[in-house]
Design a protein around this motif. Structure first.
Motif, short mmCIF file in Angstrom:
data_model
loop_
_atom_site.label_atom_id
_atom_site.label_comp_id
_atom_site.label_asym_id
_atom_site.label_seq_id
_atom_site.Cartn_x
_atom_site.Cartn_y
_atom_site.Cartn_z
N PRO A 174 34.86 -34.75 100.98
CA PRO A 174 36.16 -35.18 101.52
C PRO A 174 36.52 -36.61 101.15
CG PRO A 174 34.49 -35.09 103.25
CD PRO A 174 33.89 -34.45 102.04
N PHE A 175 35.51 -37.42 100.85
CA PHE A 175 35.70 -38.78 100.38
C PHE A 175 34.39 -39.26 99.79
CE2 PHE A 175 34.95 -38.80 105.01
CZ PHE A 175 33.72 -39.42 105.06
N LEU A 176 34.47 -40.29 98.97
CA LEU A 176 33.27 -40.92 98.43
C LEU A 176 32.80 -41.94 99.46
CD1 LEU A 176 34.37 -41.38 94.72
CD2 LEU A 176 32.68 -39.75 95.60
N THR A 179 32.98 -45.78 98.66
CA THR A 179 34.37 -46.23 98.63
C THR A 179 34.95 -46.32 100.04
OG1 THR A 179 34.78 -45.32 96.43
CG2 THR A 179 36.69 -45.65 97.83
N ARG A 180 34.69 -45.30 100.86
CA ARG A 180 35.24 -45.29 102.22
C ARG A 180 34.66 -46.45 103.06
NH1 ARG A 180 37.89 -41.52 105.32
NH2 ARG A 180 38.85 -41.10 103.30
N PHE A 181 33.35 -46.67 102.96
CA PHE A 181 32.75 -47.77 103.71
C PHE A 181 33.35 -49.11 103.30
CE2 PHE A 181 28.36 -46.01 105.26
CZ PHE A 181 29.02 -45.34 106.27
N LYS A 182 33.56 -49.30 102.02
CA LYS A 182 34.16 -50.55 101.55
C LYS A 182 35.58 -50.69 102.09
CE LYS A 182 31.46 -51.07 97.29
NZ LYS A 182 31.49 -50.94 95.81
N PHE A 188 28.77 -53.08 101.61
CA PHE A 188 27.99 -51.97 101.07
C PHE A 188 26.99 -52.45 100.02
CE2 PHE A 188 26.97 -48.28 98.51
CZ PHE A 188 26.86 -47.27 99.44
N GLU A 189 25.74 -52.00 100.16
CA GLU A 189 24.68 -52.34 99.20
C GLU A 189 24.14 -51.08 98.56
OE1 GLU A 189 21.51 -54.41 101.09
OE2 GLU A 189 22.78 -55.94 101.99
#
Length: 225
Positions: A174-176, A179-182, A188-189
C-alpha cells in the motif's frame, strides 16, 4: 514475570499474491524471549491460525530457529491458536509488544483499531514497543499523546524501499515504508539490502529486515532488564 505480546499477521494474501508471516521473524524473537524467561503471548488481528509465507521456508530463509519452530509442538500450537488482538487487555501486565513482519502485515496491520490502541497506550505508558522488517507498518497509523505521528523525530528503521523493489513487490504494497516514515518526519536509518540494522529510540525499537530479527529482539530484552 515479564509479559510480551508477539504479534503476527492473519493475512495469507496481498492483492492475490500468496503471503503470510515470515516465520524467522516470529521464531527468532519467540525463542529469545522464552529463553529470557518471559511469558510470550502469540497474537494476531483475527486470532486462530497464523498463515506462513512459503518463501520463508525456502533455502536461505529457513534459519535454524525457524526449523526448530516448525518442529516445536508448543510453538506450532501457539501459531494455530493465536490470541485475537482485541481480546487482550494491554493495560493488565503487558510489558512490551513486538510486531513481526511478512507481507501479510501490509493487509491487517493497517487501519487496525485494536493494534493502534495497543501500540499507542503502551508507548504512552513507557512500555517497550518494537517491530521488525514490515512490522513497523503497524506504526504508520499511530500517534503520540500530543497527536503527532508516532515516528516523528524518532530514529527508526524498517524494510527499505530498495529491499521492497529487490523482491519486486513494491507494486503490491500500500506504500513504501521508508518513504512513508520519512513523510511522517521520522529519522529513517538503513544499512545495505539484507544487512543487519536496529534502531533504539527511547522505548521504540525497530529492525530493518529478517536478518535483523535477532538483534531487534535482543534490543527489546536489553530495555526490559
Amino acid at each position: 514475570m515479564t509479559k510480551i505480546v508477539l504479534v503476527a499477521t492473519s493475512a495469507s494474501e496481498l492483492k492475490n499474491h500468496p503471503t503470510g508471516t515470515w516465520v524467522e521473524e516470529v521464531a527468532t524473537p519467540y525463542y529469545l524471549f522464552k529463553d529470557a524467561g518471559y511469558e510470550v503471548v502469540l497474537a494476531s488481528p483475527a486470532g486462530g491460525p497464523i498463515p506462513i509465507d512459503q518463501n520463508s521456508l525456502g533455502e536461505g530463509a529457513f534459519t535454524s530457529d525457524a526449523k526448530k519452530f516448525m518442529h516445536d509442538a508448543n510453538a506450532l500450537g501457539a501459531m494455530s491458536h493465536s490470541v485475537k488482538l482485541d481480546a487482550i487487555d494491554f493495560g493488565d501486565g503487558v510489558d512490551a509488544i513486538y510486531l513481526s513482519g511478512g507481507h501479510g502485515v501490509c493487509v491487517d496491520y493497517i487501519n487496525n483499531a485494536a493494534l493502534k490502541a495497543a501500540i499507542e497506550s503502551l508507548f504512552a505508558s513507557g512500555k517497550v514497543v518494537a517491530a521488525d522488517c514490515h512490522g513497523p507498518v503497524g506504526f504508520v497509523d499511530c500517534v503520540k499523546p500530543d497527536g503527532s505521528a508516532l515516528v516523528k523525530d524518532k530514529n527508526v528503521t524498517g524494510f527499505s524501499d530498495s529491499e521492497e523493489k529487490a523482491v519486486q513487490l513494491d507494486h503490491l504494497v500500500p506504500f513504501l515504508l521508508e518513504t512513508r516514515f520519512k513523510e511522517q518526519g521520522a529519522k529513517f536509518e538503513k544499512t545495505g539490502d539484507w544487512g543487519v540494522h536496529v534502531c533504539v529510540d527511547g522505548n521504540l525499537v525497530t529492525g530493518q529486515n529478517p536478518a535483523s530479527s535477532e538483534e531487534c529482539a535482543k534490543a527489546v530484552i536489553n530495555l526490559l532488564k
